[in-house]
Design an enzyme around this catalytic site. Structure first.
Site, mmCIF file in Angstrom:
data_model
loop_
_atom_site.group_PDB
_atom_site.id
_atom_site.type_symbol
_atom_site.label_atom_id
_atom_site.label_comp_id
_atom_site.label_asym_id
_atom_site.label_seq_id
_atom_site.Cartn_x
_atom_site.Cartn_y
_atom_site.Cartn_z
ATOM 1 N N GLU A 165 38.457 -2.236 2.865
ATOM 2 C CA GLU A 165 38.297 -2.177 4.542
ATOM 3 C C GLU A 165 39.263 -2.850 4.765
ATOM 4 O OE1 GLU A 165 34.206 -2.040 5.255
ATOM 5 O OE2 GLU A 165 34.326 -0.208 3.706
ATOM 6 N N GLU A 270 32.923 6.367 -3.736
ATOM 7 C CA GLU A 270 31.741 5.204 -3.319
ATOM 8 C C GLU A 270 31.008 7.251 -2.827
ATOM 9 O OE1 GLU A 270 31.865 2.169 -0.619
ATOM 10 O OE2 GLU A 270 33.121 0.615 -1.915
#
Ligand code: GLA
Length: 380
Positions: A165, A270
């Site tokens: 991220e 994910e």
């Protein structure tokens, strides 16, 4: 009062009956194959292991994991705040168990994650007075963390989410402490350190909202830059925290193409599809939180059939897309096993009832599992 208690008893019985009925509806016969066998030769099918899995407490969960999955990722135990809570004091017990479980079952083991601004211990970025450390100290702390963690599992963990991220939805770099203190070579350094610690491990960049045009451009640019500098990067992880209306599947496909064109593996890392309304604009930004509201928890007593059917369709549409790109996609990992233990029940609002995963609260495979298996039979 008497009436109230009678009413509440009746209400309780009605809720019990409706939950029992719903769970009867959702119980399906055993799938004809397992997910990992059905997708053999296409891509690995993975799941995230939590503390109860790692310590062997969730025995029902563990047998499902062995049955259906050939890859595992650490949901929390390898994040920096868990594995190095205090400078120089590493807590390896849970991560060791996670890795041992993967090895004992011949699974592809993914370490998650080495450099992430969230779930990082406060000490990591500051000196004893609470001021930001210097660039040199920050680089040394990052190097030491990566070398120690990756080094411990050298030759045992197959791939690492090195950086998580780091790019914003518009493609700009996230202003994390790593970025602020070290500068824009921190990602390159993180990959270099990981490669030094285990030259054979695969190394990945992982992020959410990876189908957004801005982020797609930013990530492509970042990976091209790393490649131009001769830095090892093997894959790009598209987290895959989805809702019913986002991401747009066409945009998701464009990102698979763009990332695959870089010559790296694409991974869905994910995946979960939430059914709950989102307070505000949908995102997977973990720092968000909102106060509980009853109206934001519409399926607490069970899931209506039409909603369940639409959700199943969305899962199958996405897996159909993944099959189309199975030459480029190396792994699809679900973010958890059953609806009982998904992070979605508590984020961004605590205490809700969500249904984002493939196994229900009674550890039963949902009907969608059989559908995903059947998808693989239709592909020539
Ligand atoms: C991000 C992280 C994961 C996890 C999820 C929410 O996607 O990469 O490790 O924390 O948020 O649970």
């Amino acid at each position: 009062m008497k009436t109230n208690s009678w009413e509440s008893k009746m209400g309780f019985i009605a809720t019990l009956l409706s939950v029992a009925l719903m769970s009867c509806n959702s119980t399906v016969t055993e799938p004809t194959s397992s997910l990992k066998d059905a997708y053999q030769g296409r891509f690995l099918v993975g799941t995230a292991l939590n503390k109860s899995h790692n310590y062997g407490n969730d025995t029902l969960g563990i047998s499902l994991i062995k049955q259906h999955f050939n890859s595992i990722v650490a949901e929390n135990c390898m994040k920096s705040m868990h594995i190095q809570p205090t400078e120089g004091v590493f807590f390896f017990e849970e991560a060791d168990k996670f890795v041992e479980f993967g090895e004992a079952n011949g699974m592809f083991i993914v370490g998650h994650t080495l450099v992430w601004h969230s779930q990082a211990p406060a000490w990591l970025f500051v000196d004893e007075n609470g001021a930001d450390v210097s660039r040199e100290v920050m680089i040394e702390r990052m190097r030491n963390h990566i070398h120690t963690v990756v080094g411990r599992y050298k030759g045992r963990v197959d791939g690492w989410d090195v950086v998580n991220e780091a790019i914003m939805d518009d493609g700009s770099w996230r202003n994390t402490k790593f970025f602020e203190i070290i500068g824009d070579d921190y990602i390159k350094l993180a990959f270099q350190f990981a490669h030094e610690a285990d030259p054979d491990a695969e190394l990945y960049y992982n992020d959410y909202a990876m189908s957004m045009e801005g982020k797609r451009k930013g990530v492509v640019e970042l990976v091209k830059q790393l490649q131009a500098e001769g830095i090892r990067i093997d894959g790009i992880g598209m987290q895959g925290h989805m809702g019913m209306d986002h991401p747009d599947i066409g945009e998701f496909e464009k990102s698979i193409q763009a990332y695959a064109a870089l010559g790296v593996n694409v991974m869905i890392t994910e995946m979960d599809i939430t059914l709950l309304p989102f307070p505000g604009e949908e995102t997977a930004e973990v720092s968000l939180s909102a106060a509980y509201q009853e109206k934001m928890n519409p399926y607490a007593a069970g899931l209506p059939d039409d909603i369940a059917a639409a959700w199943e369709q969305r899962y199958t549409d996405y897996f159909q897309l993944f099959l189309k790109y199975s030459d480029q996609i190396s792994r699809v990992t679900l973010w958890g096993l059953t609806d009982a233990d998904t992070w979605r029940n508590d984020w961004p609002m605590k205490g809700r009832t969500d249904y984002p995963l493939l196994f229900d609260r009674q550890y039963q495979p949902k009907q969608v599992v059989q559908k995903l298996i059947e998808l693989t039979e239709n592909k020539e």
